[in-house]
Enzyme design. Structure first.
Site, PDB file in Angstrom:
ATOM      1  N   PHE A   1      -1.121  16.913   3.173  1.00  0.00           N
ATOM      2  CA  PHE A   1      -1.623  16.215   1.989  1.00  0.00           C
ATOM      3  C   PHE A   1      -0.494  16.068   0.978  1.00  0.00           C
ATOM      4  O   PHE A   1       0.004  17.051   0.438  1.00  0.00           O
ATOM      5  CB  PHE A   1      -2.811  16.948   1.370  1.00  0.00           C
ATOM      6  CG  PHE A   1      -3.434  16.130   0.276  1.00  0.00           C
ATOM      7  CD1 PHE A   1      -4.148  14.986   0.579  1.00  0.00           C
ATOM      8  CD2 PHE A   1      -3.255  16.479  -1.052  1.00  0.00           C
ATOM      9  CE1 PHE A   1      -4.683  14.190  -0.430  1.00  0.00           C
ATOM     10  CE2 PHE A   1      -3.791  15.689  -2.070  1.00  0.00           C
ATOM     11  CZ  PHE A   1      -4.498  14.551  -1.750  1.00  0.00           C
TER      12      PHE A   1
ATOM     13  N   ASP B   1      -3.707   5.975   6.137  1.00  0.00           N
ATOM     14  CA  ASP B   1      -4.213   7.269   6.593  1.00  0.00           C
ATOM     15  C   ASP B   1      -5.204   6.985   7.734  1.00  0.00           C
ATOM     16  O   ASP B   1      -4.783   6.759   8.870  1.00  0.00           O
ATOM     17  CB  ASP B   1      -4.870   7.947   5.377  1.00  0.00           C
ATOM     18  CG  ASP B   1      -5.169   9.410   5.591  1.00  0.00           C
ATOM     19  OD1 ASP B   1      -5.807   9.736   6.594  1.00  0.00           O
ATOM     20  OD2 ASP B   1      -4.788  10.243   4.750  1.00  0.00           O
TER      21      ASP B   1
ATOM     22  N   GLU C   1       0.846  -1.202   0.000  1.00  0.00           N
ATOM     23  CA  GLU C   1       0.000   0.000   0.000  1.00  0.00           C
ATOM     24  C   GLU C   1       0.881   1.251   0.000  1.00  0.00           C
ATOM     25  O   GLU C   1       1.992   1.238   0.537  1.00  0.00           O
ATOM     26  CB  GLU C   1      -0.898  -0.053   1.250  1.00  0.00           C
ATOM     27  CG  GLU C   1      -1.849   1.090   1.433  1.00  0.00           C
ATOM     28  CD  GLU C   1      -2.867   1.255   0.312  1.00  0.00           C
ATOM     29  OE1 GLU C   1      -2.445   1.512  -0.827  1.00  0.00           O
ATOM     30  OE2 GLU C   1      -4.072   1.168   0.588  1.00  0.00           O
ATOM     31  N   ASP C   2       0.381   2.324  -0.603  1.00  0.00           N
ATOM     32  CA  ASP C   2       1.185   3.551  -0.624  1.00  0.00           C
ATOM     33  C   ASP C   2       1.114   4.281   0.713  1.00  0.00           C
ATOM     34  O   ASP C   2       2.117   4.791   1.198  1.00  0.00           O
ATOM     35  CB  ASP C   2       0.761   4.480  -1.775  1.00  0.00           C
ATOM     36  CG  ASP C   2      -0.718   4.801  -1.777  1.00  0.00           C
ATOM     37  OD1 ASP C   2      -1.489   4.065  -1.119  1.00  0.00           O
ATOM     38  OD2 ASP C   2      -1.123   5.774  -2.429  1.00  0.00           O
TER      39      ASP C   2
HETATM   40  C1  PRP Z   1      -5.855   6.078  -0.939  1.00  0.00           C
HETATM   41  C2  PRP Z   1      -4.517   5.437  -0.710  1.00  0.00           C
HETATM   42  C3  PRP Z   1      -4.858   4.290   0.207  1.00  0.00           C
HETATM   43  C4  PRP Z   1      -6.012   4.821   1.020  1.00  0.00           C
HETATM   44  C5  PRP Z   1      -5.518   5.237   2.369  1.00  0.00           C
HETATM   45  O1  PRP Z   1      -6.479   5.385  -1.950  1.00  0.00           O
HETATM   46  O2  PRP Z   1      -3.954   4.993  -1.917  1.00  0.00           O
HETATM   47  O3  PRP Z   1      -5.299   3.157  -0.511  1.00  0.00           O
HETATM   48  O4  PRP Z   1      -6.534   5.947   0.306  1.00  0.00           O
HETATM   49  O5  PRP Z   1      -6.528   5.856   3.111  1.00  0.00           O
HETATM   50  P1  PRP Z   1      -7.206   5.285   4.422  1.00  0.00           P
HETATM   51  O6  PRP Z   1      -6.139   4.722   5.305  1.00  0.00           O
HETATM   52  O7  PRP Z   1      -7.825   6.534   4.992  1.00  0.00           O
HETATM   53  O8  PRP Z   1      -8.223   4.284   4.027  1.00  0.00           O
HETATM   54  P2  PRP Z   1      -7.617   5.968  -2.901  1.00  0.00           P
HETATM   55  O9  PRP Z   1      -8.937   5.420  -2.462  1.00  0.00           O
HETATM   56  O10 PRP Z   1      -7.478   7.452  -2.987  1.00  0.00           O
HETATM   57  O11 PRP Z   1      -7.317   5.313  -4.286  1.00  0.00           O
HETATM   58  P3  PRP Z   1      -5.976   5.308  -5.164  1.00  0.00           P
HETATM   59  O12 PRP Z   1      -5.030   4.343  -4.493  1.00  0.00           O
HETATM   60  O13 PRP Z   1      -6.449   4.835  -6.488  1.00  0.00           O
HETATM   61  O14 PRP Z   1      -5.411   6.717  -5.187  1.00  0.00           O
END
Ligand code: PRP
Length: 195
Positions: free
Chosen positions: A167, A118, A114-115
């Site tokens: 952000f 949050d 995961e990137d």
């Molecule tokens: C973002 C990010 C994580 C997630 C983290 O994904 O890549 O998967 O939110 O947030 P959290 O811990 O609050 O759940 P996003 O839904 O924006 O999709 P993406 O990966 O396609 O950018």
């Protein structure tokens, strides 16, 4: 003569100009990812077939590509896609499965890539979903961790960098689907998303 990596009119500069500051340079990210890859490969060394490495689309794409290349061992790859943000800068708290895994994971060691962690909503959901499929183990590698933003408890097994509540975009992370191809990670100028 070789083409310069960045020319003055490089379009990369246009994206970089939207950053308030660079939080992690390309070099810092690459160094950390290589170390993490070696550490993770060591931890799976006694698993002959290697883990099923699962990338969470789309934000983890860059980290997935670099981390798996830094894991010098046999492994297999799969992808899953979840929506948790909508279009803005904050988690909506709503999670939906957009693309499921192609393969079964029963009996396998699973490594989720995961990137960013949050609120923790996305990874809690995915881990719960995949636990039900009876893998041998599930571990999570997250490039970034923002512990101050947690709404549900979640701890990744491997974390690249712990960061403050800013952000950030780049290296896979987006704002309205843009900036994912920036090689560095930077703080987006607030005026670009606050109006
Ligand atoms: C973002 C990010 C994580 C997630 C983290 O994904 O890549 O998967 O939110 O947030 P959290 O811990 O609050 O759940 P996003 O839904 O924006 O999709 P993406 O990966 O396609 O950018």
């Amino acid at each position: 003569m070789d083409k310069l990596y960045r020319e003055p009119e490089d379009k990369l500069d246009i994206m970089e100009a939207d950053l308030e500051c660079v939080l992690l340079t390309d070099e810092q990210i690459q160094r950390r990812v290589k170390d993490l890859g070696a550490q993770i490969a060591g931890d799976y060394a006694d698993n002959g077939q290697g883990p099923v490495v699962i990338g969470i689309l789309k934000g983890a794409a860059m980290f997935f590509a670099d981390l798996t290349r830094a894991m010098h061992m046999p492994l297999t790859m799969d992808f899953i896609s979840i929506s948790s943000y909508g279009g803005g800068t904050k988690s909506s708290g709503e999670v939906s499965l957009k693309k499921d895994l192609d393969g079964a994971i029963e009996g396998y060691d699973v490594l989720l890539i995961e990137d960013i962690v949050d609120s923790g909503v996305t990874l809690s959901y995915i881990v719960r979903l995949l636990q039900a499929r009876k893998p041998r183990s599930i571990k999570v590698a997250a490039l970034l961790d923002k512990p101050s933003r947690r709404r549900v408890p979640f701890k990744a097994d491997y974390v690249g960098f712990e960061i403050e509540d800013k952000f950030v975009v780049g290296y896979g992370l987006d704002f309205n689907q843009k900036y994912r191809n920036l090689p560095m990670i930077g703080v987006l100028k607030p005026e670009l998303y606050m109006n």
